[in-house]
Design a protein around this motif. Sequence first.
Motif, short mmCIF file in Angstrom:
data_model
loop_
_atom_site.label_atom_id
_atom_site.label_comp_id
_atom_site.label_asym_id
_atom_site.label_seq_id
_atom_site.Cartn_x
_atom_site.Cartn_y
_atom_site.Cartn_z
N TRP A 1 -3.81 11.28 1.51
CA TRP A 1 -2.76 10.39 1.99
C TRP A 1 -1.71 11.26 2.65
O TRP A 1 -1.18 12.18 2.04
N ASN B 1 -3.97 8.77 -2.75
CA ASN B 1 -3.82 7.49 -3.44
C ASN B 1 -5.22 7.07 -3.85
O ASN B 1 -6.21 7.77 -3.59
N ARG B 2 -5.33 5.94 -4.48
CA ARG B 2 -6.65 5.51 -4.96
C ARG B 2 -7.62 5.33 -3.79
O ARG B 2 -8.79 5.70 -3.88
N GLU B 3 -7.14 4.78 -2.69
CA GLU B 3 -8.00 4.57 -1.52
C GLU B 3 -8.53 5.90 -0.97
O GLU B 3 -9.71 6.02 -0.63
N MET C 1 -11.18 7.26 -3.35
CA MET C 1 -12.44 6.53 -3.24
C MET C 1 -13.16 6.85 -1.93
O MET C 1 -14.38 6.97 -1.89
N GLU C 2 -12.41 7.00 -0.85
CA GLU C 2 -12.99 7.39 0.46
C GLU C 2 -13.62 8.78 0.36
O GLU C 2 -14.70 9.01 0.89
N LEU D 1 -4.01 7.21 5.69
CA LEU D 1 -5.09 8.09 5.28
C LEU D 1 -5.24 9.22 6.29
O LEU D 1 -5.10 9.02 7.49
#
Length: 138
Positions: free
Chosen positions: A66, A50-52, A55-56, A73
């Motif tokens: 994910w 996912n976007r998170e 970015m991580e 996460l």
Amino acid sequence: MFLKLEQASAGSRFPLDQVLAQIPWNSQGLVTAVAQQYNSGEVLMLAWMNREALMETLRSGQACYWSRSRRGLWRKGETSGHVQHLKQVRLDCDGDALLVLVDQVGGACHTGRRSCFYNLIDGDEIVVHGSPVDLVGH
């Protein structure tokens, strides 16, 4: 946005946020991510981001995905130590898949094998290549 990228000349630059906003995330907010060994081209695994997670991964320099089963996460290697050191992330031409180029430490597969793609379809049979013991740490 992806038409602009298709038509852009080599070296053109676009703001990351604008491109990420145009990714066709699925109904769960996920996009396919293929992990590949950066220096050999070996396909290691397929996962979701996912976007998170993306970015991580970009922030930390280590692959983060994910986990649909854990619903959270999943920092690759968090428990096994078989981390993926990030080299590059690439988007495909229509933005619906990521290629995550990594330096894999140990096995990428939860079985301990180097790659998750160890089951070869050979005619009307499946042939298993390698064993977890053979491939861990290589």
